[in-house]
Design a protein around this motif. Structure first.
Motif, mmCIF file in Angstrom:
data_model
loop_
_atom_site.group_PDB
_atom_site.id
_atom_site.type_symbol
_atom_site.label_atom_id
_atom_site.label_comp_id
_atom_site.label_asym_id
_atom_site.label_seq_id
_atom_site.Cartn_x
_atom_site.Cartn_y
_atom_site.Cartn_z
ATOM 1 N N ARG A 108 0.821 -1.203 0.000
ATOM 2 C CA ARG A 108 0.000 0.000 0.000
ATOM 3 C C ARG A 108 0.861 1.261 0.000
ATOM 4 O O ARG A 108 0.575 2.212 -0.700
ATOM 5 N N GLN B 275 2.406 1.725 -3.347
ATOM 6 C CA GLN B 275 1.384 2.237 -4.277
ATOM 7 C C GLN B 275 1.189 3.733 -4.095
ATOM 8 O O GLN B 275 1.140 4.490 -5.057
ATOM 9 N N ALA B 276 1.082 4.149 -2.821
ATOM 10 C CA ALA B 276 0.845 5.564 -2.528
ATOM 11 C C ALA B 276 2.032 6.401 -3.003
ATOM 12 O O ALA B 276 1.856 7.464 -3.604
ATOM 13 N N GLY C 177 1.954 6.749 -6.663
ATOM 14 C CA GLY C 177 0.924 7.727 -7.030
ATOM 15 C C GLY C 177 1.441 9.145 -6.878
ATOM 16 O O GLY C 177 1.254 9.981 -7.764
ATOM 17 N N ARG C 178 2.145 9.384 -5.753
ATOM 18 C CA ARG C 178 2.670 10.732 -5.524
ATOM 19 C C ARG C 178 3.722 11.084 -6.571
ATOM 20 O O ARG C 178 3.743 12.190 -7.095
ATOM 21 N N THR D 19 4.006 9.871 -9.586
ATOM 22 C CA THR D 19 3.366 10.091 -10.886
ATOM 23 C C THR D 19 2.746 11.479 -10.931
ATOM 24 O O THR D 19 2.876 12.198 -11.928
ATOM 25 N N ALA D 20 2.101 11.855 -9.826
ATOM 26 C CA ALA D 20 1.486 13.187 -9.780
ATOM 27 C C ALA D 20 2.558 14.267 -9.938
ATOM 28 O O ALA D 20 2.371 15.230 -10.680
#
Ligand SMILES: Nc1ncnc2c1ncn2[C@@H]1O[C@H](COP(=O)(O)OP(=O)(O)OP(=O)(O)O)[C@@H](O)[C@H]1O
Ligand SMILES: [Mg+2]
Length: 350
Positions: free
Chosen positions: A134, A137-138, A141-142, A144-145
């Motif tokens: 998890r 994943q987070a 995500g950060r 990629t952002a």
């Protein structure tokens, strides 16, 4: 395997017991009433480690009622899923939820599977720790952002440059051509228009070059880095020593693009942050890998990680990870050594 008394009736499980003990997940077996009749070693260790407030590792506890007693939406779902299984639903059922035991919440994936033996129903219940997954994943995500943001910023910068620079030159040239009709000083105006158009051309060329280096595709990474570094040295006054063999083989495109961008960003960083009059850039094959190194003789990376907050280094790291490579940054006093490693993949002959 730790078992409640009733487990002896399930003697055929003895082989399975040792299998379950070898499993890293926390495993419990529930009888057809939802009571825990056995737990594996991992379950016991988990209960001990977190000092869970249950008797005998939860053996004989009715797990379905236990879920009901927890005041949480996902516990209600889990209870329903278990009841459905016991009522004959084929399953398996899966839930992912957070549990709060220590300072950091843990993420758990619960899987419940119905098993049959001699007309009796039992449930195999596993809890896997998916906290790391998890978190990764987070973090992804950060990252990629952040990358998308950087792309936006870059586009905005290009738009601003086109608008404030190139477009101004072209507007100026247009106005001058308009004036030419009335003033009759053709030759002087022609010269000025020529200068404005030349500036506009220069800007468009260097902009398109930064966006997509044409040399890379034509001549491969070695010569492309050489050309880029020589241009960079001319524009900035940085003395760049280039150690790249003339016959360095062409490699596959993703590797070449990643290393080219790393070289570009590393040189830009030397210019902006290092305070070094010179730099060395090298490219060589090292066994199954290719190594791009950029060394400067300046102040080196700051001590605190917080001071290293730009997009450049993070971008280098991501680009290399995408091609199964990696980067190392070492302060070598004086200066910084950036080493970018990627798999050596020669370009197949066309
Ligand atoms: N060659 C270097 N010498 C000294 N410090 C450096 C060097 N390269 C990077 N740094 C330090 O690391 C920080 C992060 O670099 P990074 O490239 O990630 O961001 P940046 O250059 O500040 O901004 P940008 O996102 O535009 O690249 C810099 O702000 C600088 O403090
Ligand atoms: Mg930078």
């Amino acid at each position: 395997m730790h078992t409640a008394h009733e487990m002896s009736e399930w003697s055929a499980f003895s082989l399975h017991e040792s299998i379950l003990d070898a499993v890293a997940a926390n495993v419990a077996i529930l009888n057809d009433r939802g009571e825990i009749i056995a737990v594996n070693d991992a379950w016991v260790q988990f209960a001990e480690f977190h000092q869970l407030a249950v008797d005998n590792y939860g053996l004989s506890l009715n797990y379905v009622s236990f879920c009901e007693s927890l005041d949480a939406a996902d516990a209600v779902d889990a209870k329903q899923g278990l009841q459905d299984l016991l009522a004959g639903e084929p399953g398996p059922v899966r839930f992912e939820y957070q549990i709060f035991l220590g300072n950091d919440p843990l993420w758990t994936r619960m899987t419940a599977t119905r098993i049959f033996r001699d007309d009796r129903t039992a449930i195999l219940l596993t809890h896997e720790d998916i906290t790391l997954q998890r978190r990764t994943q987070a973090a992804l995500g950060r990252a990629t952002a952040a990358l998308l943001h950087a792309e936006d910023d870059e586009r905005r910068r290009i738009a601003r440059e086109l608008h404030d620079g190139t477009a101004q030159y072209l507007t100026g040239a247009k106005l001058m051509l308009g004036a030419m009709k009335t003033e009759g000083r053709a030759e002087k105006i022609r010269l000025e228009v020529e200068a404005l158009l030349a500036n506009a051309l220069d800007e468009i060329r260097s902009l398109s070059y930064v966006l997509h280096p044409p040399a890379l595709e034509e001549m491969g990474l070695g010569p492309a880095i050489r050309q880029m570094a020589e241009g960079f040295a001319r524009r900035t006054g940085l003395a760049v020593q280039i150690d790249i063999a003339d016959d360095f083989p062409k490699m596959t495109r993703p590797i070449e693009v990643a290393l080219y961008r790393v070289a570009q960003e590393a040189l830009a960083n030397v210019h902006r942050h290092a305070g070094s009059p010179r730099a060395t850039i090298g490219l060589r094959q090292a066994g199954e890998m290719v190594l791009l190194s950029i060394r400067d003789y300046g102040v080196g990376l700051p001590e605190s990680a917080q001071a290293i907050a730009g997009v450049g280094l993070a971008g280098m790291r991501l680009r290399l990870e995408f091609v199964n490579g990696h980067i190392s940054l070492t302060n070598v006093v004086p200066g910084l050594l950036v080493e970018a490693w990627a798999p050596f993949q020669p370009k197949p002959a066309a």
